[in-house]
Write a protein that holds these residues in place. Structure first.
Motif, short mmCIF file in Angstrom:
data_model
loop_
_atom_site.label_atom_id
_atom_site.label_comp_id
_atom_site.label_asym_id
_atom_site.label_seq_id
_atom_site.Cartn_x
_atom_site.Cartn_y
_atom_site.Cartn_z
N VAL A 43 16.44 5.75 9.10
CA VAL A 43 17.49 5.59 7.99
C VAL A 43 17.32 4.36 7.45
O VAL A 43 17.15 3.95 6.23
CB VAL A 43 19.03 5.79 8.49
N TRP A 44 17.07 3.22 8.24
CA TRP A 44 16.81 1.87 7.70
C TRP A 44 15.49 1.81 6.81
O TRP A 44 15.56 1.23 5.66
CB TRP A 44 16.45 0.87 9.07
N HIS B 45 16.38 3.48 3.44
CA HIS B 45 17.35 2.71 2.64
C HIS B 45 16.52 1.71 1.99
O HIS B 45 16.73 1.66 0.68
CB HIS B 45 18.22 2.05 3.72
N TRP B 46 15.82 0.65 2.50
CA TRP B 46 15.13 -0.46 1.74
C TRP B 46 14.07 0.07 0.84
O TRP B 46 14.01 -0.59 -0.25
CB TRP B 46 14.59 -1.26 2.85
#
Lengths: 216, 216
Positions: free
Chosen positions: B134-135, B138-139
């Motif tokens: 997810v991280w 996201h970025w």
């Protein structure tokens, strides 16, 4: 010129120092990074900078106003366009050393330890407040340790010899930020000495967060 | 010249493309970032680069060999020292746009999504493997969305007009990395088109991770 910034933004702080060193005046427009969910997310700011980040600099070109983003790109632009008080040495090899020191700060510490990342860790990654501080300290110590070794080789009064360069412009805001997060600086004598030499200069002092009109 | 790198390092990949575009030959020394706890942590490599990061470039100067670190500093050094096939436009304003695009990738995506950070999230921050993904997503989506808007304004065949620049050198390794992590690229037509245009060029192809001698 017009600088969109925020008093506590390390990246905007870098550009404020550059403007002051080059004795350039700019209108400072505050983009509050916290209030109202962050003013960097408004439609009008997003049109200016789709990255939703400060700083953004407006300068006047041949074909009208234009906007530059990313603090290191802004600093290189200012240095090329306004050559007084140069922020990079002349020799290629020396320029590379200064840029590498600046990037040790701007690519290895700041992107990991800035406000939006710390918020995302807690709000979206379920990281505890305590571990958030562990994270912050981990990356800043790793980066400062690496920089300290570079400074052993290259520092004089400032990061590279005895003239202020782009590396100092990135260092001083990061030290300010480290102090806010209670980082123990004892292992970094070069950094501490350079921080003192820089913050004694009027150009750095006037750029400091607490001296900005939007400081609270 | 000698380039210390690793086949899957995005930052080393950027420099390999630069060397190829400028038709410079370098001995490629592999620093395995995973085996033996990461060869970037050996004492001999740390003497060369106290940041424990690849890439590091050795070039021969007036006063003997010297080492340059940080991929963007290396690319700027190569561009200043070996002006054939320039990687930045000539006009200051245009140089700033290219540098800002490169930094959107190199300062806003890559530092958050690289191997050491992903490992730290899981091993030290107790983030789950699922949240690690997810991280990552996201970025990269935040950065690619911002870049896509910049490309709407400035892209031609490549990120800035119809010549390859430093921005393309940062983009293509990031797209390679995105594909490894199954990022849905449908929302980024400019990026996809530029990726195709670049990877069709021999200089990019020869720099690709799978073509390196240390690829496994």
């Amino acid at each position: 010129m017009k600088l969109y910034g925020y008093w506590r933004s390390s990246a905007a702080y870098r550009v404020r120092i550059a403007l002051n060193l080059k004795q350039l005046t700019a209108e400072h427009v505050s983009v509050h990074l916290v209030n109202n969910g962050g003013e960097q997310h408004t439609a009008s700011f997003e049109r200016l900078n789709p990255q939703n980040l400060v700083p953004a600099l407006i300068d006047i070109g041949e074909h009208g106003d234009f906007c530059i983003t990313q603090s290191m790109a802004i600093i290189e632009y200012l240095d090329e366009s306004y050559p007084q008080s140069p922020l990079l040495p002349e020799r290629h090899q020396e320029r590379a050393i200064v840029r590498a020191m600046a990037q040790t700060l701007a690519c290895e510490i700041h992107p990991l330890d800035n406000l939006r990342v710390l918020k995302y860790l807690v709000n979206d990654m379920n990281v505890t407040e305590e571990n958030k501080m562990v994270w912050y300290h981990h990356w800043i110590h790793l980066g400062f340790k690496a920089l300290e070794a570079q400074l052993d080789k290259h520092a004089g009064q400032f990061c590279f010899g005895d003239s202020v360069t782009m590396a100092d412009l990135c260092l001083i805001p990061q030290v300010y930020n480290a102090r806010r997060f209670n980082v123990d600086m004892a292992a970094y004598p070069n950094i501490l000495r350079i921080d003192k030499a820089c913050t004694d200069l009027a150009a750095f002092d006037a750029a400091s967060p607490e001296k900005q009109h939007d400081a609270t």
